[in-house]
Design an enzyme around this catalytic site. Structure first.
Site, PDB file in Angstrom:
ATOM      1  CG  ASP A   1      21.998  35.313  49.202  1.00 14.15           C
ATOM      2  OD1 ASP A   1      21.872  35.666  50.390  1.00 14.15           O
ATOM      3  OD2 ASP A   1      23.065  35.431  48.574  1.00 14.15           O
TER       4      ASP A   1
ATOM      5  CB  VAL B   1      29.932  43.662  39.209  1.00 12.06           C
ATOM      6  CG1 VAL B   1      28.727  43.880  38.307  1.00 12.06           C
ATOM      7  CG2 VAL B   1      29.668  42.538  40.184  1.00 12.06           C
TER       8      VAL B   1
ATOM      9  N   GLY C   1      34.617  37.535  42.404  1.00  9.65           N
ATOM     10  CA  GLY C   1      35.228  38.198  41.260  1.00  9.65           C
ATOM     11  C   GLY C   1      34.822  39.655  41.236  1.00  9.65           C
TER      12      GLY C   1
END
Length: 497
Positions: free
Chosen positions: A154, A49, A47
């Site tokens: 991550d 930010v 998506g």
């Protein structure tokens, strides 16, 4: 089991000094009445930010807008994990809103962007002193998470953000990271494995030490501008990381003995021999790290370079997430041990709203959100709460960590004759084998391999390496064929200017 008294005291002392909070009335309003979106910071497979202003207080925030077409149970679980993290070395979570088919995740704004953004703006790697300062803060964030029995999974330069005070913070470990993985799989985008620990790739079970390996790779990334093996195909790197010796600097002599030793301490193949985040905080390279002043100078330099190059300093979009196996959440919550199981309790869908309230999620659940156990006839599903692992009735989902074995799954208790009935007795031709194998990849049914002799299986396994090399060369040829005409036209246009 909660962290030890010393850990709790340390976590309290290092808690986030940010006093901003979304109250219940704000969470019950539509998000556009609470925030003003002032600009987009980045976009990735999950998506986008955005930079936002809280209307009432003027507080600057970051909002991630994530399409919600994934498992709502996973969203609830990951938000629960994010809410628990209260350290100035971890990006703070304030609340979430469902808006139409999106989830708006309201988080702390880190105005200097990520370490990757800094390197891109300056067009050079970090200095050794800058790296030590970044690693010091990152280790404090990891120590906090590991004390809570959580794994980031991550760690890389793109997921270490900086605020304008020069403090490095861990990001993209919660719901946004999980949704990044989900969206990437849906769009057939393969993430990069370069930061992954050998035990993660081999799926032999792993714990918080996997983050330490990733931190060592990130240190090399900050020093050289890219992680080891980044110049080869990601699929080849997956084979090399577990089998080759631990990576080192390309030119170790250019770095101090302390920095070289720190890298060696992180990049040990056997996870049980790697040092913990707590022990690495005591390493000479970290203890001698400069204060935040050097980070502020680095940020100032990057901002000046960004203005000159018209490259905006912004939070990293995070669209290069590390390759994760399907079904893995980005962080793992747990109890007393490091490799943890979760409580075996359930709640019904009727209590979902109360869960959302406790996790500071406002708005209505979008129709696109998937709730496990729901049916088309509208029967109430059973939603598992945050941190839940499947019960004994579903043992295949009862392990929160990657488990042994990456090959085909054969059903236990099936006779040898049934295997022969289910597949060919012999693979008479190469074409027949390839056709059968391609169908197996699609169907996930590799039972036909049981009817091939051991020698033949070994031969075919050995031939895969050469096949992969040829496929990589072909991919490179296609890339160059597409790229060269673009370069030619760019050159022509430059001459005409």
């Amino acid at each position: 089991m909660p962290p030890s008294t010393d850990s709790s005291r340390r976590n309290s002392e290092e808690g986030s000094s940010d006093g901003f909070k979304l109250d219940s009335s704000a969470l019950n309003k539509p998000p556009e009445e609470v925030f003003d979106i002032v600009g987009k910071l980045g976009e990735g497979s999950y998506g986008s930010v955005h930079k936002a202003i809280h209307r009432e207080s003027g507080h600057v925030l970051a909002i991630k807008k994530v399409p919600v077409d994934t498992d709502l149970q996973e969203i609830i679980k990951e938000i629960s994990i994010m809410q628990q993290c209260k350290s100035k070395y971890v990006v703070k979570y304030y609340g979430s809103y469902f808006k139409h088919s999106d989830l708006w995740i309201v988080m702390e704004y880190c105005g200097a962007g990520s370490i990757s953004d800094i390197m891109r703006a300056r067009r050079k790697p970090l200095s050794e002193q800058e790296i030590s300062a970044v690693l010091r803060d990152t280790l404090k964030g990891l120590q906090y998470l590991h004390d809570l029995k959580k794994i980031h999974r991550d760690i890389k330069a793109g997921n270490i953000l900086l605020n304008t005070d020069g403090i490095a913070k861990l990001a993209d470990f919660g719901v946004a990271g999980q949704l990044t993985d989900t969206m990437a799989k849906r769009n057939t985008v393969i993430g990069t494995p370069f930061w992954m620990a050998p035990e993660v790739i081999e799926e032999i079970g792993y714990d918080t030490k996997a983050d330490i390996w990733s931190l060592g790779i990130t240190a090399i990334e900050m020093a050289e501008g890219r992680p080891p093996y980044s110049d080869i195909h990601p699929m080849r790197a997956i084979f090399m990381i577990p089998t080759k010796p631990p990576p080192t600097f390309k030119k170790p002599e250019e770095w101090s003995s302390e920095f070289n030793d720190f890298i060696r301490s992180c990049l040990i193949k056997k996870p049980e021999e790697r040092k913990t985040a707590l022990r690495l905080c005591e390493h000479t390279f970290i203890k001698n790290a400069p204060g935040c002043d050097i980070m502020q100078l680095m940020i100032q330099d990057a901002q000046e370079k960004a203005i000159l190059g018209q490259a905006p300093m912004a939070a990293s979009s995070g669209n290069d997430a590390t390759l994760l196996s399907e079904g893995m959440s980005t962080m793992i919550d747990g109890g007393e041990s490091t490799l943890v199981q979760h409580k075996d309790n359930y709640v019904t869908a009727q209590s979902l709203r109360s869960q959302m309230e406790s996790l500071r999620i406002g708005g209505e659940i979008p129709k696109s959100a998937y709730i496990p156990g729901s049916s088309k006839n509208g029967n109430s599903p059973r939603v598992q709460p945050p941190g839940h692992t499947a019960s004994a009735s579903d043992p295949s989902k009862n392990q929160p960590f990657a488990q042994d074995g990456t090959g085909p799954n054969f059903q236990l208790g099936t006779s040898e004759s049934s295997y022969k009935d289910a597949s060919y007795n012999m693979m008479n031709t190469e074409a027949e084998y390839e056709n059968r194998f391609q169908r197996a990849v699609v169907d996930g049914d590799f039972e036909f391999l049981r009817n091939i002799t051991l020698d033949e299986l070994i031969r075919r396994k050995e031939s895969l390496d050469s096949e992969m090399e040829e496929e990589i060369r072909e991919l490179q040829r296609r890339y160059k064929t597409k790229r060269q005409p673009i370069l030619d036209v760019i050159e022509i246009k430059k001459r005409l200017q």
